[in-house]
Design a protein around this motif. Structure first.
Motif, mmCIF file in Angstrom:
data_model
loop_
_atom_site.group_PDB
_atom_site.id
_atom_site.type_symbol
_atom_site.label_atom_id
_atom_site.label_comp_id
_atom_site.label_asym_id
_atom_site.label_seq_id
_atom_site.Cartn_x
_atom_site.Cartn_y
_atom_site.Cartn_z
ATOM 1 N N LEU A 179 -47.803 -14.781 41.200
ATOM 2 C CA LEU A 179 -48.401 -15.916 40.491
ATOM 3 C C LEU A 179 -48.368 -15.696 38.987
ATOM 4 O O LEU A 179 -48.202 -16.644 38.204
ATOM 5 C CB LEU A 179 -49.842 -16.119 40.971
ATOM 6 C CG LEU A 179 -50.006 -16.638 42.400
ATOM 7 C CD1 LEU A 179 -51.481 -16.680 42.782
ATOM 8 C CD2 LEU A 179 -49.388 -18.024 42.547
ATOM 9 N N GLY A 180 -48.535 -14.445 38.567
ATOM 10 C CA GLY A 180 -48.412 -14.147 37.141
ATOM 11 C C GLY A 180 -47.017 -14.426 36.622
ATOM 12 O O GLY A 180 -46.850 -14.930 35.501
ATOM 13 N N MET A 181 -46.012 -14.136 37.428
ATOM 14 C CA MET A 181 -44.632 -14.435 37.027
ATOM 15 C C MET A 181 -44.411 -15.941 36.952
ATOM 16 O O MET A 181 -43.709 -16.431 36.051
ATOM 17 C CB MET A 181 -43.665 -13.786 38.008
ATOM 18 C CG MET A 181 -43.735 -12.267 38.032
ATOM 19 S SD MET A 181 -42.714 -11.499 39.316
ATOM 20 C CE MET A 181 -41.076 -11.830 38.684
ATOM 21 N N VAL A 182 -45.007 -16.686 37.877
ATOM 22 C CA VAL A 182 -44.914 -18.144 37.819
ATOM 23 C C VAL A 182 -45.603 -18.665 36.560
ATOM 24 O O VAL A 182 -45.109 -19.594 35.891
ATOM 25 C CB VAL A 182 -45.539 -18.766 39.085
ATOM 26 C CG1 VAL A 182 -45.612 -20.287 38.956
ATOM 27 C CG2 VAL A 182 -44.730 -18.384 40.317
ATOM 28 N N HIS A 183 -46.731 -18.059 36.218
ATOM 29 C CA HIS A 183 -47.439 -18.453 34.995
ATOM 30 C C HIS A 183 -46.556 -18.257 33.762
ATOM 31 O O HIS A 183 -46.651 -19.021 32.786
ATOM 32 C CB HIS A 183 -48.729 -17.638 34.867
ATOM 33 C CG HIS A 183 -49.372 -17.720 33.523
ATOM 34 N ND1 HIS A 183 -49.153 -16.784 32.528
ATOM 35 C CD2 HIS A 183 -50.216 -18.640 32.988
ATOM 36 C CE1 HIS A 183 -49.842 -17.116 31.464
ATOM 37 N NE2 HIS A 183 -50.499 -18.237 31.712
ATOM 38 N N ASP A 184 -45.693 -17.237 33.775
ATOM 39 C CA ASP A 184 -44.824 -16.953 32.626
ATOM 40 C C ASP A 184 -43.550 -17.790 32.629
ATOM 41 O O ASP A 184 -42.709 -17.633 31.731
ATOM 42 C CB ASP A 184 -44.433 -15.473 32.628
ATOM 43 C CG ASP A 184 -45.612 -14.575 32.300
ATOM 44 O OD1 ASP A 184 -46.615 -15.089 31.788
ATOM 45 O OD2 ASP A 184 -45.526 -13.358 32.571
ATOM 46 N N LEU A 185 -43.383 -18.677 33.604
ATOM 47 C CA LEU A 185 -42.142 -19.431 33.730
ATOM 48 C C LEU A 185 -41.809 -20.262 32.486
ATOM 49 O O LEU A 185 -40.641 -20.292 32.064
ATOM 50 C CB LEU A 185 -42.209 -20.333 34.968
ATOM 51 C CG LEU A 185 -40.889 -20.959 35.428
ATOM 52 C CD1 LEU A 185 -39.865 -19.871 35.738
ATOM 53 C CD2 LEU A 185 -41.119 -21.853 36.648
ATOM 54 N N PRO A 186 -42.775 -20.951 31.831
ATOM 55 C CA PRO A 186 -42.414 -21.697 30.613
ATOM 56 C C PRO A 186 -41.821 -20.807 29.525
ATOM 57 O O PRO A 186 -40.914 -21.233 28.800
ATOM 58 C CB PRO A 186 -43.747 -22.312 30.176
ATOM 59 C CG PRO A 186 -44.558 -22.392 31.424
ATOM 60 C CD PRO A 186 -44.185 -21.183 32.217
ATOM 61 N N CYS A 187 -42.336 -19.590 29.411
ATOM 62 C CA CYS A 187 -41.773 -18.675 28.423
ATOM 63 C C CYS A 187 -40.413 -18.160 28.862
ATOM 64 O O CYS A 187 -39.493 -17.999 28.046
ATOM 65 C CB CYS A 187 -42.725 -17.500 28.192
ATOM 66 S SG CYS A 187 -44.145 -17.911 27.145
ATOM 67 N N TYR A 188 -40.275 -17.879 30.142
ATOM 68 C CA TYR A 188 -39.011 -17.362 30.665
ATOM 69 C C TYR A 188 -37.882 -18.350 30.421
ATOM 70 O O TYR A 188 -36.757 -17.959 30.072
ATOM 71 C CB TYR A 188 -39.177 -17.078 32.163
ATOM 72 C CG TYR A 188 -37.921 -16.637 32.860
ATOM 73 C CD1 TYR A 188 -37.539 -15.298 32.854
ATOM 74 C CD2 TYR A 188 -37.122 -17.560 33.534
ATOM 75 C CE1 TYR A 188 -36.387 -14.882 33.504
ATOM 76 C CE2 TYR A 188 -35.961 -17.150 34.182
ATOM 77 C CZ TYR A 188 -35.603 -15.812 34.168
ATOM 78 O OH TYR A 188 -34.463 -15.414 34.806
#
Length: 529
Positions: free
Chosen positions: A84-93
């Motif tokens: 979920l933390g990786m999903v949270h970073d998706l806009p930055c990714y």
């Protein structure tokens, strides 16, 4: 077996139970080793939260007999939270990391990882500590991280595909690091579940943490967190040598695990366990040298960059010193001296607590206090530093209400710093200004102090300690668990003297005892004819 229903607010049980520790500070009988404490039985917040999954287990529930043992559940929860933390970073990714200005701060998904792939020469095939970073001067001509963290970064760089654009490589570098850090989080959760033998579910305080979700991939701190957690698990299983080895490895990844040796020194001094402390210290020094010595010999300047940079760093984000500097308009000339004095005084106070508390504090309690002291007085506080305290807080004060209060403060600080950086870096100044950011810093400091006060209170009043309320002594203490005191100071010494003296007091009233010309022999020591 499961634990019975207990309520921390109810106080000690039984006739004549007092609000504080008994004069001799003697523990009640330890519970059977095969009983497992279920948080829903002892914690009102955990019990309320368990209603989502059907409520607390019944008295006849057989826990741990199916595939879903605590270790597997915890590992799965950590993986889900990290994902979920990786999903949270998706806009930055997708975009924000690679756009100028403040988008990565506005989306609250900043990470050092993709930026340092190019910024520290990994994209050009440079080797940390040996190859000088092009275009740099001053203290940052080499990688400014401890050696084991640099090795972790290098391995991730080796695994990063070489094709595609620079953005593609930075994205791959972040994904690989995120996967490796997820594995570190799993290791930390499993180690925590093995530290308090009867309380494996306390590790859920780490596994479900919003701090792991928001800050797990901001930097590489989870590597040191995992190694430190493994060190505490080894110590809890009375393996001081391996505990020392992992403390040394953790210190080679981040500096703060070195502080764990201080509580061990104090507690082993009080219990007279000098041999075990020497073994742990030797393991820590040996493991640290094994990792660092090759880099020292290869390039001293590259190896020392982390320490020189830390020494020359001034007041920085997240610290109380930043508030003072910005309010005064000028920094403190002797900042390192002030921090050093506060650390010495704080460590002395923690040592006094360890030696004078009515009952020897638990290892996790003193470990939490010394790391919290370092966090509070340090010249910088990055959001991911909360990960340092998280495992220690789960062991020192395993109560959901208190951990959630502290983590709420940390989450608000995390959002506050990203919002403030968005304000100062973006042309439209979206975010919060300096006064509100100072409020976020104060909120983080107060949240940490809140837990510190509770842990100190538990050490001074063991009946308030959630871990000790069932008669346990120090489940994370290893050789310290149940060991008698060999050296005490202050209140502890007076209590032990009273306890020893009472053994020689004759039977009868107090007035009769005063009239006795001398103390009678203690029971069992009569002279044989």
């Amino acid at each position: 077996m499961t634990s019975s229903d207990r309520d921390e607010t109810a106080g000690p049980h039984g006739p004549g139970a007092a609000a504080g520790p008994t004069p001799a500070a003697v523990a009640t009988a330890a519970p059977p080793a095969d009983t497992v404490v279920v948080p829903a039985d002892e914690d009102r917040v955990a019990a309320a939260g368990s209603e989502v999954f059907g409520g607390p287990p019944g008295r006849r529930a057989l826990l741990g007999v199916s595939w879903w043992i605590p270790v597997r559940v915890l590992a799965l929860v950590v993986i889900v939270v990290s994902a979920l933390g990786m999903v949270h970073d998706l806009p930055c990714y997708e975009q924000a990391w690679f756009q100028p200005g403040s988008p990565q701060y506005i989306h609250a998904c900043y990470s050092d990882i993709p930026h340092l792939f190019s910024g520290r020469g990994f994209s050009a095939g440079l080797h940390p500590y040996v190859d000088r970073i092009p275009g740099t001067t001053g203290d940052l001509q080499y990688l400014e991280y401890p050696v084991l963290t640099g090795l972790f970064m290098q391995v991730a760089a080796w695994l990063t595909p070489g094709g595609g654009t620079g953005q593609d490589q930075e994205q791959w570098f972040w994904v690989i690091n995120a996967g490796l850090l997820m594995a570190c989080a799993v290791v930390a959760a499993v180690a925590l579940s093995r530290t308090h033998r009867r309380r494996p579910w306390d590790a859920m305080l780490f596994a479900l943490s919003p701090v792991v979700l928001l800050n797990g991939t901001v930097n590489w701190d989870l590597l040191a967190v995992a190694l430190a957690a493994v060190a505490m698990a080894w110590w809890a299983h009375s393996r001081p040598g391996w505990a020392g080895v992992f403390i040394g490895l953790a210190t080679a990844a981040k500096l703060y695990p070195l502080l764990l040796l201080g509580p061990l020194l104090v507690l082993c001094w009080r219990a007279g366990k000098w041999r075990e402390f020497r073994v742990a210290l030797g393991g820590a020094v040996g493991a640290w040298l094994l990792v660092n010595l090759p880099i020292m010999l290869a390039n001293w300047q590259g190896w020392s960059t982390f320490y020189v940079f830390s020494e020359h760093r001034g007041e920085d984000y997240g610290s109380f010193w930043l508030i003072l500097m910005q309010n005064r308009g000028v920094g403190l000339a002797d900042l390192d001296l002030y921090i050093g004095v506060l650390m010495v005084l704080g460590c002395a106070a923690i040592a006094w607590l360890g030696l004078s508390a009515p009952r020897r504090p638990r290892f996790a309690q003193l470990a939490f206090l010394v790391v919290a002291l370092f966090v509070l007085v340090n010249k910088v506080y990055s959001p991911q530093y909360a990960l340092w305290l998280l495992p220690l807080a789960a062991l020192a004060r395993p109560r959901w209400r208190d951990i959630l209060v502290w983590q709420a403060c940390e989450v608000l600080y995390t959002l506050g710093i990203w919002s403030h950086l968005g304000f100062v870096t973006g042309p439209k100044q979206h975010g919060i200004g300096e006064p509100w950011y100072h409020f976020a810093i104060v909120l983080h400091l107060l949240g940490t102090l809140y837990l510190v006060v509770l842990v100190v209170r538990d050490a001074l009043q063991p009946d308030r300690d959630p871990v000790r309320r069932d008669g346990s002594d120090d489940p994370s203490g290893g050789v310290l668990d149940g060991a008698p005191d060999a050296f005490t100071l202050g209140t502890a010494r007076h209590l032990h003297e009273d306890e020893s003296y009472a053994g020689y007091a004759p039977a009868g009233s107090f007035e009769q005892w005063l009239e006795e010309p001398r103390l009678s022999e203690p029971a069992g020591n009569e002279k044989q004819s």
